[in-house]
Structure formats: C-alpha cells, structure tokens
Design an enzyme around this catalytic site. Sequence first.
Site, short mmCIF file in Angstrom:
data_model
loop_
_atom_site.label_atom_id
_atom_site.label_comp_id
_atom_site.label_asym_id
_atom_site.label_seq_id
_atom_site.Cartn_x
_atom_site.Cartn_y
_atom_site.Cartn_z
N LYS A 1 2.33 24.74 -3.76
CA LYS A 1 1.08 24.16 -3.27
C LYS A 1 1.17 22.64 -3.35
O LYS A 1 0.52 21.97 -4.15
CB LYS A 1 -0.10 24.69 -4.09
CG LYS A 1 -0.28 26.20 -3.93
CD LYS A 1 -1.38 26.73 -4.83
CE LYS A 1 -1.52 28.24 -4.69
NZ LYS A 1 -2.55 28.80 -5.59
N LYS B 1 5.22 39.47 -3.01
CA LYS B 1 3.80 39.37 -3.30
C LYS B 1 3.06 40.58 -2.74
O LYS B 1 3.69 41.52 -2.24
CB LYS B 1 3.25 38.05 -2.74
CG LYS B 1 3.90 36.82 -3.38
CD LYS B 1 3.48 35.53 -2.71
CE LYS B 1 2.04 35.18 -3.00
NZ LYS B 1 1.85 34.80 -4.43
N ASP C 1 -0.09 38.12 -12.23
CA ASP C 1 -1.12 37.41 -11.48
C ASP C 1 -2.53 37.77 -11.93
O ASP C 1 -2.92 38.95 -11.91
CB ASP C 1 -0.96 37.72 -9.99
CG ASP C 1 -1.90 36.90 -9.12
OD1 ASP C 1 -2.10 35.71 -9.44
OD2 ASP C 1 -2.41 37.44 -8.12
N GLU D 1 5.64 39.57 -8.04
CA GLU D 1 4.27 39.39 -8.50
C GLU D 1 3.68 40.76 -8.84
O GLU D 1 3.75 41.70 -8.03
CB GLU D 1 3.44 38.73 -7.40
CG GLU D 1 1.99 38.47 -7.79
CD GLU D 1 1.22 37.87 -6.64
OE1 GLU D 1 1.15 36.63 -6.56
OE2 GLU D 1 0.70 38.64 -5.81
N ARG E 1 0.82 -1.21 0.00
CA ARG E 1 0.00 0.00 0.00
C ARG E 1 0.85 1.27 0.00
O ARG E 1 0.54 2.23 -0.71
CB ARG E 1 -0.95 -0.02 1.21
CG ARG E 1 -1.85 1.20 1.34
CD ARG E 1 -2.44 1.70 0.04
NE ARG E 1 -3.08 0.66 -0.75
CZ ARG E 1 -3.34 0.75 -2.05
NH1 ARG E 1 -3.00 1.84 -2.73
NH2 ARG E 1 -3.93 -0.24 -2.69
#
Length: 293
Positions: free
Chosen positions: A149, A181, A231, A210, A114
């Site tokens: 992510k 950002k 973005d 960004e 597994r």
Amino acid sequence: MSEDWNAAARLVAGGLDPQYVFAAVEDYLDEDLSSDRRDVTSESIFGPEHGSVVVIAARADGVLAGLPVAHTVFEAMPGDIEFTYLAGEGARIREGQVLARVAGKTRDLLAAERTALNLLCRLCGIATHTRRFADLLADWNTAVLDTRKTTPGLRALEKYAVRVGGGENKRFGLYDVAMIKDNHKEAAGSVSAAFHAVRSAEPEVDIQVEVETIDEAMEAVAAGATFLLCDNMSPKELSEVVDAVGDRAQLEATGNITLANAVEYAATGVDFVSVGALTHSSPILDIGLDFEE
C-alpha cells in the site's frame, strides 16, 4: 561513513539502485519545473552567476531518512553544488537541528528545493512512524513489516524509509512472492488447492498464504505453507494459531494493527505484524530549507 561518499555511494549503502533514483528524480523535477527546467520566479530575481549557501533543518523531532535522495535532487541541477551531510540516515533528529548544508547557484538551489523537501519530508515521516513501532516491539521477538500500500512511483523509496526506521520489507510486488488471498482461495476451491496450483506453476517462488481461521491455518501448513498471514484475527485467535502451528511456519498478524495494540499482538508470539499505514498514512516530518545566515 566517510563524508566524501557521494550520493550514489550512499544510495547503494542503503540498498537503493542509484540509476533508479536518478531517473525518478528527473521525472519529479520535470513535474515541478517542466522539461525546460524553469523557475520563472528565481530567474527573474537572481542572475545566473549568483551563488548562495542554504541549510536543510528539521522543524520537528523524528528520524532522518532520505538525505541521499535529496542530495540526488540537487545534483540533478545543471550547476555544480556542494552538499555537506551533517546527520546520518536513521539518526533521531531534533527540532531545529541542521541536517545538511548545500552551496551552489541560487537558481539551482531554489529550483530543487521543493522536490528535495517533498521527498525528504515524506521519507522522514515514514521512518519516524516505523521507528515508533520498532521501539514498541523491541522487547518482543516480533518485527514490523510494510505492505504494497505505497504511493505509485515511490515504492522503492518508501520501503527504504521503512528499513531506515527499523522495520522490514515484505514483498516488493506481485512478481517476487506469491500471496494467496481470499479471491484466490475461492477461485481454486480451497486453501490447499490454491497452494498446490501456485507451487506447481512456480516451483521456485516463495508462497505466503492468508488465513482467517485456525482451520485454514492448519490446512495451509498441511499443504506445505511456511508463511501465514493471519488476517483480522483477535489476539486470542492468534495465540491459538501460534500454539497449533508451532515452528512449522512463520506467522504474521495483519489487519488494523496500530501503535495502541501492537504489543498485544506481539505478545501472542507471532513473528511479524504488518502495518499498511506505514506507507499509506504516515504524516510527513516537517523539514525546511533556508539561506544560511
């Protein structure tokens, strides 16, 4: 690649650190078997010397990624195993195709099953999804990038699967590339102020900025930025940024890039499209393990 290459050599060839993979696999096995490494079902049915041969086979079409990782899982079991590769990393595989044959003590094979399949299905799924983007963009000068992510504990493996599928890796973490950002821009007061603050503190670190408008893009380039993340811009807005920036910076389109619109974004002339879904939403590719007939 020679068939006598062991799992470690194959991991190195794929850009993975074998020691990292070995340590991670130990943790993954502890999760399923506890630190005592017990499969109470198999131990009740098979004697300690009972041996078997199993085959790992695709149950759907896709792209193979992670077979050396699965090999590492079987090697982590206490008994000797013989792992035979029947397909290579990055290969387009078909439903029913046998990918590997594994011989060893039956208890070991079933105890590892597994964990090995969980990893293999996950990595094949990411590689398959990435390959769809890479195929779509093959006629454009645009590469598909991953993001941060990722699944906690699986980042290096998931980014490996992206590479196998024909994509490229963006930064691995917060430590290797600076990314300015919206919160950073707001705190510093402007795009240029944030850029100069990072450049002053980290003169050797690559900086990505960004931007959300053509004005921000031009401000970033004027400050010295050579990589811009555009973005959530429309293709029309991106085309305007491409024309304005020229070859002074590499450009990445990010935000809601899908298989349905990737070519439209690539047609703007950007260098990259980034797709968080590669690592956070790729469906697994079904892979199974059965006793050899």
